[in-house]
Every structure is written in C-alpha cells, then in structure tokens.
Design a protein around this motif. Structure first.
Motif, PDB file in Angstrom:
ATOM      1  N   LEU A   1       6.139   3.271   6.746  1.00  0.00           N
ATOM      2  CA  LEU A   1       6.243   3.736   5.366  1.00  0.00           C
ATOM      3  C   LEU A   1       6.707   5.169   5.729  1.00  0.00           C
ATOM      4  O   LEU A   1       7.777   5.645   4.937  1.00  0.00           O
ATOM      5  CB  LEU A   1       4.988   3.885   4.644  1.00  0.00           C
ATOM      6  CG  LEU A   1       4.870   2.675   3.718  1.00  0.00           C
ATOM      7  CD1 LEU A   1       3.733   2.672   2.798  1.00  0.00           C
ATOM      8  CD2 LEU A   1       5.887   2.403   2.865  1.00  0.00           C
TER       9      LEU A   1
ATOM     10  N   ASN B   1       0.954  -1.226   0.149  1.00  0.00           N
ATOM     11  CA  ASN B   1      -0.028   0.059  -0.111  1.00  0.00           C
ATOM     12  C   ASN B   1       0.686   1.250   0.047  1.00  0.00           C
ATOM     13  O   ASN B   1       2.082   1.387   0.573  1.00  0.00           O
ATOM     14  CB  ASN B   1      -0.797   0.078   1.247  1.00  0.00           C
ATOM     15  CG  ASN B   1      -1.823  -1.172   1.143  1.00  0.00           C
ATOM     16  OD1 ASN B   1      -2.857  -0.934   0.432  1.00  0.00           O
ATOM     17  ND2 ASN B   1      -1.646  -1.971   2.036  1.00  0.00           N
ATOM     18  N   SER B   2       0.463   2.290  -0.559  1.00  0.00           N
ATOM     19  CA  SER B   2       1.081   3.671  -0.500  1.00  0.00           C
ATOM     20  C   SER B   2       0.642   4.480   0.813  1.00  0.00           C
ATOM     21  O   SER B   2      -0.345   3.870   1.463  1.00  0.00           O
ATOM     22  CB  SER B   2       0.648   4.439  -1.506  1.00  0.00           C
ATOM     23  OG  SER B   2      -0.902   4.817  -1.644  1.00  0.00           O
TER      24      SER B   2
ATOM     25  N   GLY C   1       8.520   6.631   2.493  1.00  0.00           N
ATOM     26  CA  GLY C   1       7.360   5.971   1.668  1.00  0.00           C
ATOM     27  C   GLY C   1       7.653   4.667   0.938  1.00  0.00           C
ATOM     28  O   GLY C   1       7.061   4.376  -0.172  1.00  0.00           O
ATOM     29  N   ARG C   2       8.822   4.058   1.222  1.00  0.00           N
ATOM     30  CA  ARG C   2       9.082   3.121   0.493  1.00  0.00           C
ATOM     31  C   ARG C   2       9.409   1.961   1.647  1.00  0.00           C
ATOM     32  O   ARG C   2      10.441   2.174   2.507  1.00  0.00           O
ATOM     33  CB  ARG C   2      10.372   3.099  -0.290  1.00  0.00           C
ATOM     34  CG  ARG C   2       9.998   3.840  -1.669  1.00  0.00           C
ATOM     35  CD  ARG C   2      11.325   4.046  -2.626  1.00  0.00           C
ATOM     36  NE  ARG C   2      12.762   4.464  -1.508  1.00  0.00           N
ATOM     37  CZ  ARG C   2      12.901   5.638  -1.437  1.00  0.00           C
ATOM     38  NH1 ARG C   2      12.209   6.560  -1.756  1.00  0.00           N
ATOM     39  NH2 ARG C   2      13.990   5.901  -0.916  1.00  0.00           N
TER      40      ARG C   2
ATOM     41  N   GLU D   1      -0.851   6.797   0.839  1.00  0.00           N
ATOM     42  CA  GLU D   1      -2.441   7.468   0.871  1.00  0.00           C
ATOM     43  C   GLU D   1      -3.467   6.454   1.036  1.00  0.00           C
ATOM     44  O   GLU D   1      -4.442   6.565   1.541  1.00  0.00           O
ATOM     45  CB  GLU D   1      -2.517   8.069  -0.605  1.00  0.00           C
ATOM     46  CG  GLU D   1      -1.412   9.368  -0.919  1.00  0.00           C
ATOM     47  CD  GLU D   1      -0.170   9.038  -1.083  1.00  0.00           C
ATOM     48  OE1 GLU D   1       0.472   8.033  -1.417  1.00  0.00           O
ATOM     49  OE2 GLU D   1       0.795   9.961  -0.578  1.00  0.00           O
ATOM     50  N   GLU D   2      -2.993   5.311   0.497  1.00  0.00           N
ATOM     51  CA  GLU D   2      -4.031   4.106   0.566  1.00  0.00           C
ATOM     52  C   GLU D   2      -4.082   3.740   2.111  1.00  0.00           C
ATOM     53  O   GLU D   2      -5.070   3.437   2.582  1.00  0.00           O
ATOM     54  CB  GLU D   2      -3.438   3.113  -0.155  1.00  0.00           C
ATOM     55  CG  GLU D   2      -3.578   3.193  -1.673  1.00  0.00           C
ATOM     56  CD  GLU D   2      -3.124   2.060  -2.534  1.00  0.00           C
ATOM     57  OE1 GLU D   2      -3.232   1.659  -3.506  1.00  0.00           O
ATOM     58  OE2 GLU D   2      -1.635   1.516  -1.852  1.00  0.00           O
TER      59      GLU D   2
END
Length: 170
Positions: free
Chosen positions: A161, A94-95, A166-167, A97-98
C-alpha cells in the motif's frame, strides 16, 4: 438426515462429493504438502490421470501449482502464490492505518510470548521443559508462530500500500 443436510461438515468418506472435477483436483492440490504424482492426485480426486494432468498443467500455468520434472512428473501447491493472494487481499481490504494497527497488535502479542518463554521464536522453546500445562504451552507456541506469520503478511501488505500511495488494485 446427513451432516451436509444439517449444514455440518462434509463426510470424511467423500469430502469432494458434489464438486466438479476441477474443484476436486484443486482441493486435492491444496492438500499436498510434497511433490505428488499425477496418478495419486487423480486417484484422490476421483478422475482419470489424463484429466488430472490437464488441470494440473493449467494450475501450473496460473501459478497455483509447481511442476517438478522427473520420472514421474510431480506437482505440489505453490505456497508463494497463496501468500501473494493473502498479501494482496490484505492490501485491498485494509487501509494503511488498519494494517499498522494490526501490526502493532501482533507485535504486542509476539513480545508477550517472547517475554513469557524467554525466547525470540517459538522454535527455540522446548515445550516439554516448560512448567505448566503442556496443551496450553503448545497452544501458545502455535499462536505465537501464527502471529509471526500474520505480522509478516500484514507488513508486506502495508509495504504494498505504501508503494502504491495507499491504493492497491484488486
């Protein structure tokens, strides 16, 4: 034709039929909810205690099981390991945002239950004293507890994340 042949669930008589010994011991371990002796795990897995002990030690080394020294030595599933796997899986699939969106959805659902049952947590609700269908109340309380757990896991994945820019690595 058996249920397995039709794609149905395995027979309750032998749920591990067709699996190798490692899979049977792993499956038995996943079902343990309290420290269990090697002999009991071996019996449930359909193998020799020596074989069970070997795999249980290996699962302990991997963090999947927890060993409790004593007489007899007992083992149980390591819930923290499975929670870590779930958080890692959420962070890698998932990101940010998700995850934020899912957390918002879960929070909305939790808030709705808190308002409906006038409580902060499902454990504070006496289902037998609530007006309405008892099956519906129990289903709501179960869903509420699940939503609380899922939100906590999603928040941990979001933090993971955020901490890695974010990764997340698989």
């Amino acid at each position: 034709m058996s249920e397995q042949d039709t794609g149905g669930p395995p027979s309750f008589d032998d749920p591990f039929e067709g699996e190798d010994v490692e899979q049977r011991i792993y499956g038995t371990l996943l079902q343990t909810r309290e420290p269990t002796g090697v002999t009991a795990i071996a019996e449930q897995s359909g193998c020799d205690p020596k074989t069970a002990r070997k795999y249980l030690e290996w699962f302990t080394d991997l963090g999947i099981a927890t060993r409790h020294d004593g007489r007899p030595v007992t083992y149980e599933r390591n819930d923290a390991y499975f929670e870590w796997r779930r958080v890692n899986g959420l962070a890698t699939t998932n990101s940010l945002e998700e995850l934020r969106s899912r957390i918002a959805d879960l929070t909305e659902r939790i808030d709705s239950y808190q308002q409906e049952y006038h409580a902060d947590h499902p454990n504070e609700v006496d289902a037998l004293r609530v007006d309405g269908d008892i099956d519906t109340v129990y289903a709501d309380l179960s869903d509420w507890a699940t939503a609380l757990r899922d939100r906590r896991l999603h928040e941990r994945a979001q933090q993971k994340l955020a901490d890695t820019g974010g990764r997340a690595s698989p």
